[in-house]
Design an enzyme around this catalytic site. Structure first.
Site, PDB file in Angstrom:
ATOM      1  N   LYS A 167     -13.307   0.808  -3.471  1.00 20.40           N
ATOM      2  CA  LYS A 167     -14.365   1.235  -2.543  1.00 20.40           C
ATOM      3  C   LYS A 167     -15.425   2.035  -3.300  1.00 20.40           C
ATOM      4  CE  LYS A 167     -11.652   1.590   1.742  1.00 20.40           C
ATOM      5  NZ  LYS A 167     -11.059   2.513   2.689  1.00 20.40           N
ATOM      6  N   GLU A 188       0.827  -1.219   0.000  1.00 27.12           N
ATOM      7  CA  GLU A 188       0.000   0.000   0.000  1.00 27.12           C
ATOM      8  C   GLU A 188       0.857   1.263   0.000  1.00 27.12           C
ATOM      9  OE1 GLU A 188      -3.111   0.098   3.013  1.00 27.12           O
ATOM     10  OE2 GLU A 188      -4.439  -0.996   1.679  1.00 27.12           O
ATOM     11  N   HIS A 196       8.343 -26.996  -0.474  1.00 26.04           N
ATOM     12  CA  HIS A 196       7.757 -28.149  -1.153  1.00 26.04           C
ATOM     13  C   HIS A 196       6.645 -27.736  -2.118  1.00 26.04           C
ATOM     14  CE1 HIS A 196       9.949 -31.152   1.282  1.00 26.04           C
ATOM     15  NE2 HIS A 196      10.040 -30.099   2.088  1.00 26.04           N
TER      16      HIS A 196
HETATM   17  O1  PA5 Z   1      -3.136   1.283   5.782  1.00 22.76           O
HETATM   18  C1  PA5 Z   1      -4.255   1.748   5.614  1.00 22.76           C
HETATM   19  O2  PA5 Z   1      -4.486   2.951   5.734  1.00 22.76           O
HETATM   20  C2  PA5 Z   1      -5.406   0.843   5.287  1.00 22.76           C
HETATM   21  O3  PA5 Z   1      -5.002  -0.469   5.129  1.00 22.76           O
HETATM   22  C3  PA5 Z   1      -6.443   0.910   6.397  1.00 22.76           C
HETATM   23  O4  PA5 Z   1      -5.846   0.518   7.607  1.00 22.76           O
HETATM   24  C4  PA5 Z   1      -7.637   0.021   6.103  1.00 22.76           C
HETATM   25  O5  PA5 Z   1      -8.185   0.349   4.863  1.00 22.76           O
HETATM   26  C5  PA5 Z   1      -8.700   0.193   7.182  1.00 22.76           C
HETATM   27  O6  PA5 Z   1      -9.045   1.538   7.311  1.00 22.76           O
HETATM   28  P1  PA5 Z   1      -9.817   2.078   8.571  1.00 22.76           P
HETATM   29  O7  PA5 Z   1      -8.950   1.934   9.748  1.00 22.76           O
HETATM   30  O8  PA5 Z   1     -10.085   3.514   8.249  1.00 22.76           O
HETATM   31  O9  PA5 Z   1     -11.075   1.288   8.694  1.00 22.76           O
END
Ligand code: PA5
Length: 420
Positions: free
Chosen positions: A411, A276, A297
């Site tokens: 999303k 990310e 394996h």
């Molecule tokens: O690293 C990030 O920002 C994302 O992976 C969020 O943690 C994830 O989308 C969850 O978001 P939130 O904590 O707003 O529900």
């Protein structure tokens, strides 16, 4: 301590090509002038966290433990993976001391939730929901359902004692719900994003509920933080430089390899952190992981002889468990004589050495990151180490390490489909 080991020639070449770029990335990070610089709260959080924050976490954890056979941890991505990484790495494998921690909201499986309802009908439980934004669909839908289950089972007054929210201090839907219902809550600092939040209440509360030593976790993180921030040439910058160099010569995939299966979720956390943070603008190293010897394996064949597009970062542990010794009477056949008087831990250690040698011979570039042991302290060090290395790696490629516009795309599409 996290030790960084790489071949001298790799380090020398990387340094020749990338030292200026590395220095610029470190400067941008430290002067807080890069993209996403409003999300740098994690950088000195282990040094600055106040005792009150830790004691609030411990107090809420105590309350949860005293009233629950099961604790449901609801969240996804950075609001889930770090806590699970810690718990799976450090808690016993087979016996689940109460309260047992189970997870929800990390996917949309109806079948899974139905099974969870069956468990929750029979056990006393608490809910811990983690969402920085409060607007994540998986978390919101699951929490909505489980909140109703909890209120139906316990009545509103008792349910309020069984629901804890970890979210932004001021903003978001979850904060509004906390205010409306007077639920217990802990704050995620506004300047720390999801995948950089493991060392805040996001990781600390579940860890404390699981009986882990959160002071030691923070001590480890603090030590790594001071080590890294006091010297620009440190283990994390060396790692960031080498991995960036390897990508520049065509190795676009990084495999985090470990011989300790309880680090499976640690590797999941690591994948999320790097994917990310770096995977933007058609750039970034693709992060994946292997748990050896299991994967030797299956995917091991590809590692040895498939396309040469990946390098391997071995996460190794200095002190390993050495309890299960093979005696003469355990030997199934004389072909296994060499196992005599060796523990499974020793054999695993030798398998690690053998794999590193074999993969190197197969032209897979190898980096080794070695930690002392599997403990709260060492994992605290490692979490901070990777957060820092990840931010530097992304800045070396002129990428904002702290946003995730690609995730927003899915999303958006889902929201459209849901409203049709
Ligand atoms: O690293 C990030 O920002 C994302 O992976 C969020 O943690 C994830 O989308 C969850 O978001 P939130 O904590 O707003 O529900």
């Amino acid at each position: 301590m996290v030790k960084f080991v790489a071949e001298e020639s790799m380090l020398a070449q990387a340094s020749e090509v990338l030292s200026t770029q590395l220095q610029q990335a470190v400067d941008v990070l430290h002067t807080k002038t890069g993209k996403g610089c409003e999300f740098l709260g994690w950088l000195d959080f282990p040094q600055n966290v106040d005792n009150q924050y830790i004691s609030d976490v411990k107090q809420i954890a105590q309350q949860i433990v005293s009233q629950s056979q099961v604790v449901v941890l609801i969240g996804i991505g950075g609001s889930y993976l770090g806590a699970r990484a810690l718990i799976e790495a450090l808690c016993p494998n087979f016996s689940h001391p109460e309260p047992e921690i189970v997870y929800a909201g990390h996917h949309l499986s109806d079948k899974y939730l139905q099974k969870l309802y069956n468990i929750l009908a029979k056990k006393d439980y608490s809910l811990v929901v983690v969402s920085k934004s409060g607007s994540t669909i998986e978390t919101a839908a699951t929490f909505g359902l489980l909140q109703r289950h909890c209120i139906d089972k316990y009545g509103l007054t008792e349910a309020k004692k069984r629901i804890v929210c970890i979210t932004d201090q001021k903003e978001g839907i979850l904060r509004a719900i906390v205010n409306k219902n007077a639920y217990s809550s802990l704050a995620i600092p506004a300047d720390i994003g999801g995948r950089y939040s493991i060392l805040t209440a996001v990781g600390l509360l579940p860890a404390a509920v699981a009986g882990l030593n959160i002071e030691q976790l923070m001590n480890g993180a603090k030590n790594m933080c001071s080590q890294i921030l006091s010297s620009p040439k440190n283990v994390a910058t060396q790692y960031a430089m080498c991995r960036t160099y390897l990508q520049s010569i065509g190795y676009n995939i990084e495999v985090l390899a470990t011989f300790e299966p309880s680090l499976f979720y640690f590797a999941e956390w690591w994948k999320q952190l790097f994917a990310e943070s770096e995977g933007k603008n058609h750039k970034g190293i693709f992060p994946t992981s292997m748990i050896y010897t299991t994967d030797l394996h299956s995917l091991g064949q590809y590692m040895q002889q498939g396309q040469r597009i990946m390098f391997e970062t071995f996460l190794t542990i200095q002190y390993f468990s050495n309890n299960c010794k093979i005696k003469e009477e355990d030997l199934l056949d004389k072909q296994f004589n060499s196992l005599k008087n060796k523990s499974i831990g020793e054999i695993n250690h030798l398998a690690q050495k053998a794999t590193m040698k074999a993969h190197k011979r197969g032209n897979v570039p190898i980096i080794e990151l070695n930690i002392n042991d599997l403990s709260e302290y060492s994992l605290g060090e490692l979490f901070y180490f990777f957060e820092y290395a990840c931010a530097v790696s992304a800045y070396m490629q002129q990428i904002n390490p702290f946003d995730q516009p690609g995730v927003a795309e899915y999303k958006k599409e889902l929201t459209t489909l849901l409203s049709q």
